[in-house]
Design a protein around this motif. Structure first.
Motif, PDB file in Angstrom:
ATOM      1  N   GLY A   1       0.805  -1.219   0.000  1.00  0.00           N
ATOM      2  CA  GLY A   1       0.000   0.000   0.000  1.00  0.00           C
ATOM      3  C   GLY A   1       0.834   1.263   0.000  1.00  0.00           C
ATOM      4  O   GLY A   1       0.369   2.328  -0.420  1.00  0.00           O
ATOM      5  N   ALA A   2       2.090   1.161   0.455  1.00  0.00           N
ATOM      6  CA  ALA A   2       2.961   2.338   0.483  1.00  0.00           C
ATOM      7  C   ALA A   2       3.216   2.876  -0.921  1.00  0.00           C
ATOM      8  O   ALA A   2       3.431   4.085  -1.090  1.00  0.00           O
ATOM      9  CB  ALA A   2       4.282   1.992   1.162  1.00  0.00           C
ATOM     10  N   VAL A   3       3.199   2.006  -1.935  1.00  0.00           N
ATOM     11  CA  VAL A   3       3.410   2.471  -3.312  1.00  0.00           C
ATOM     12  C   VAL A   3       2.339   3.498  -3.684  1.00  0.00           C
ATOM     13  O   VAL A   3       2.635   4.557  -4.268  1.00  0.00           O
ATOM     14  CB  VAL A   3       3.386   1.277  -4.280  1.00  0.00           C
TER      15      VAL A   3
ATOM     16  N   PRO B   1       8.863  10.715  -0.285  1.00  0.00           N
ATOM     17  CA  PRO B   1      10.110  10.289  -0.945  1.00  0.00           C
ATOM     18  C   PRO B   1      10.537   8.865  -0.584  1.00  0.00           C
ATOM     19  O   PRO B   1      11.608   8.643  -0.016  1.00  0.00           O
ATOM     20  CB  PRO B   1      11.123  11.320  -0.429  1.00  0.00           C
ATOM     21  N   GLY B   2       9.714   7.880  -0.917  1.00  0.00           N
ATOM     22  CA  GLY B   2      10.051   6.490  -0.638  1.00  0.00           C
ATOM     23  C   GLY B   2      10.275   5.701  -1.914  1.00  0.00           C
ATOM     24  O   GLY B   2      10.448   6.269  -3.004  1.00  0.00           O
ATOM     25  N   VAL B   3      10.251   4.376  -1.791  1.00  0.00           N
ATOM     26  CA  VAL B   3      10.505   3.536  -2.959  1.00  0.00           C
ATOM     27  C   VAL B   3       9.272   3.391  -3.847  1.00  0.00           C
ATOM     28  O   VAL B   3       9.369   2.813  -4.927  1.00  0.00           O
ATOM     29  CB  VAL B   3      10.997   2.133  -2.540  1.00  0.00           C
ATOM     30  N   GLY B   4       8.124   3.879  -3.395  1.00  0.00           N
ATOM     31  CA  GLY B   4       6.923   3.784  -4.212  1.00  0.00           C
ATOM     32  C   GLY B   4       7.084   4.513  -5.534  1.00  0.00           C
ATOM     33  O   GLY B   4       6.821   3.967  -6.610  1.00  0.00           O
ATOM     34  N   SER B   5       7.528   5.780  -5.452  1.00  0.00           N
ATOM     35  CA  SER B   5       7.741   6.548  -6.682  1.00  0.00           C
ATOM     36  C   SER B   5       8.900   5.966  -7.488  1.00  0.00           C
ATOM     37  O   SER B   5       8.890   6.007  -8.725  1.00  0.00           O
ATOM     38  CB  SER B   5       8.010   8.013  -6.336  1.00  0.00           C
ATOM     39  N   VAL B   6       9.914   5.423  -6.795  1.00  0.00           N
ATOM     40  CA  VAL B   6      11.036   4.783  -7.488  1.00  0.00           C
ATOM     41  C   VAL B   6      10.556   3.578  -8.283  1.00  0.00           C
ATOM     42  O   VAL B   6      10.934   3.386  -9.456  1.00  0.00           O
ATOM     43  CB  VAL B   6      12.119   4.372  -6.471  1.00  0.00           C
ATOM     44  N   LEU B   7       9.697   2.773  -7.671  1.00  0.00           N
ATOM     45  CA  LEU B   7       9.189   1.581  -8.350  1.00  0.00           C
ATOM     46  C   LEU B   7       8.326   1.959  -9.549  1.00  0.00           C
ATOM     47  O   LEU B   7       8.436   1.348 -10.620  1.00  0.00           O
ATOM     48  CB  LEU B   7       8.392   0.732  -7.358  1.00  0.00           C
ATOM     49  N   ALA B   8       7.469   2.970  -9.377  1.00  0.00           N
ATOM     50  CA  ALA B   8       6.612   3.391 -10.488  1.00  0.00           C
ATOM     51  C   ALA B   8       7.469   3.876 -11.664  1.00  0.00           C
ATOM     52  O   ALA B   8       7.202   3.534 -12.827  1.00  0.00           O
ATOM     53  CB  ALA B   8       5.665   4.490 -10.021  1.00  0.00           C
ATOM     54  N   GLY B   9       8.501   4.672 -11.376  1.00  0.00           N
ATOM     55  CA  GLY B   9       9.384   5.151 -12.434  1.00  0.00           C
ATOM     56  C   GLY B   9      10.182   4.025 -13.079  1.00  0.00           C
ATOM     57  O   GLY B   9      10.411   4.032 -14.295  1.00  0.00           O
ATOM     58  N   ALA B  10      10.590   3.046 -12.273  1.00  0.00           N
ATOM     59  CA  ALA B  10      11.366   1.926 -12.814  1.00  0.00           C
ATOM     60  C   ALA B  10      10.525   1.073 -13.764  1.00  0.00           C
ATOM     61  O   ALA B  10      11.009   0.629 -14.811  1.00  0.00           O
ATOM     62  CB  ALA B  10      11.907   1.068 -11.672  1.00  0.00           C
ATOM     63  N   VAL B  11       9.266   0.848 -13.413  1.00  0.00           N
ATOM     64  CA  VAL B  11       8.388   0.084 -14.315  1.00  0.00           C
ATOM     65  C   VAL B  11       8.154   0.868 -15.598  1.00  0.00           C
ATOM     66  O   VAL B  11       8.162   0.299 -16.698  1.00  0.00           O
ATOM     67  CB  VAL B  11       7.059  -0.237 -13.603  1.00  0.00           C
TER      68      VAL B  11
END
Length: 340
Positions: free
Chosen positions: A281-283, A292-302
């Motif tokens: 759910g944090a994403v 500023p967590g890994v949620g935005s990082v994961l979305a950008g990586a996908v």
């Protein structure tokens, strides 16, 4: 007293305690059991990474074209693909990436930055958010379920049971939207977005954590309140609890000293399952609050088809979930040894 505490037993599942075989006692069997469980979960993590690499491969587009932009020439895309190793078969890229994993080498992103450095900047913020949400969830679930167990079949018990069922079904983005509308826009009590502190790192103030934490915790509070309430009602049928009631001990003391310790394995298992849902759910919550967590990082990586970065996020979150599940297993093992 027993009737009072067990009145909520209608929500309880059949007792696993009665059906379970006697657990081996002593530290050595417990250690072997823990190592076996750990080996199984490491194997599951490897299978999950295979699925991640395969899923990223089947998505349209690739990291070379995403990193160069739409106007890049075919020659430039081919050169970039060779630089990133995308001209190699999928299984070779996967094995090379896995070979560096034991040494902590998670590869590099499609932008040329080490994945470990990206996670080092963002993952602690996600751990802080998830850890606070987990602490709020456990504390609130214990308090609400304990209050309901002390007053079974009362208006309070029915209100807690009904409300927990409703909020457990709410998705995080709905809770976040309502909290922003009420506490940020109407009441103007809390900030609606997260501003990063000067020099990078986490949020600029503690107040910016409140709404993201509540957005994650509220659905899990509902789920865990149901689990704890059922575990307490089930444990009330134990002989030592009935003996404590017959001795005339106050209901609150019976609950805290005789019912709650026996219900800990079920409570720990329920809380551990919430960790994966909190991190998942944090994403969504991090995107809503610009956290500023890994949620935005994961979305950008996908979006960029950046397989090493996606796999790195999966490894980091999986290790956190596995650590909590292992802790829950140790609590269950300790409770079994203590009971035997």
């Amino acid at each position: 007293m027993v009737e009072r505490l067990t009145a909520g037993r209608a929500v309880a599942r059949p007792s696993a305690r009665r059906a379970a075989r006697p657990a081996p006692s002593g530290p050595a069997p417990l250690l072997l059991r823990g190592l076996g469980v750990l080996a199984q979960r490491v194997a599951l993590l490897a299978a999950l990474l295979v699925a991640v690499f395969a899923a990223m491969e089947f998505l349209p587009g690739d990291a070379a074209r995403a990193s160069l932009g739409r106007g890049a020439s075919a020659e430039a895309v081919a050169a970039r693909s060779a630089e990133l190793g995308l001209d190699q078969p999928l299984w070779i890229r996967f094995l090379r990436w896995m070979a560096g994993l034991p040494a902590g080498d998670l590869g590099v992103t499609s932008r040329g930055e080490p994945v470990a450095e990206v996670l080092g900047r963002h993952f602690p913020n996600t751990l802080l958010l998830g850890g606070l949400a987990f602490a709020v969830t456990v504390a609130a679930a214990l308090a609400l379920a304990g209050a309901a167990a002390l007053r079974p079949s009362s208006a309070l018990d029915r209100a807690i049971s009904g409300t927990s069922t409703i909020v457990a079904a709410l998705p995080e983005f709905v809770v976040a939207s309502v909290l922003v509308l009420v506490l940020a826009l109407w009441a103007d009590l809390l900030p609606a977005v997260t501003v990063t502190a000067a020099g990078g790192g986490g949020p600029a103030s503690a107040a910016m954590l409140v709404l993201p934490v509540l957005s994650l915790a509220v659905p899990q509070i509902g789920w865990n309140t149901r689990i704890v309430r059922a575990a307490l009602a089930d444990e009330c049928t134990a002989p030592h609890v009935e003996a404590a009631v017959l001795d005339g001990l106050p209901p609150r003391r019976v609950l805290l000293r005789h019912v709650l310790p026996g219900a800990l394995p079920a409570i720990a298992a329920g809380a551990a399952t919430s960790v994966g849902m909190l991190l998942g759910g944090a994403v969504v919550v991090e995107t809503i609050f610009n956290y500023p967590g890994v949620g935005s990082v994961l979305a950008g990586a996908v979006r960029d088809r950046d397989t090493p970065l996606v796999a790195g996020v999966v490894v980091a979150t999986s290790v956190a979930v596995l650590a909590v599940l292992l802790a829950a297993d140790l609590v269950r093992g300790w409770a079994s040894v203590r009971r035997s």
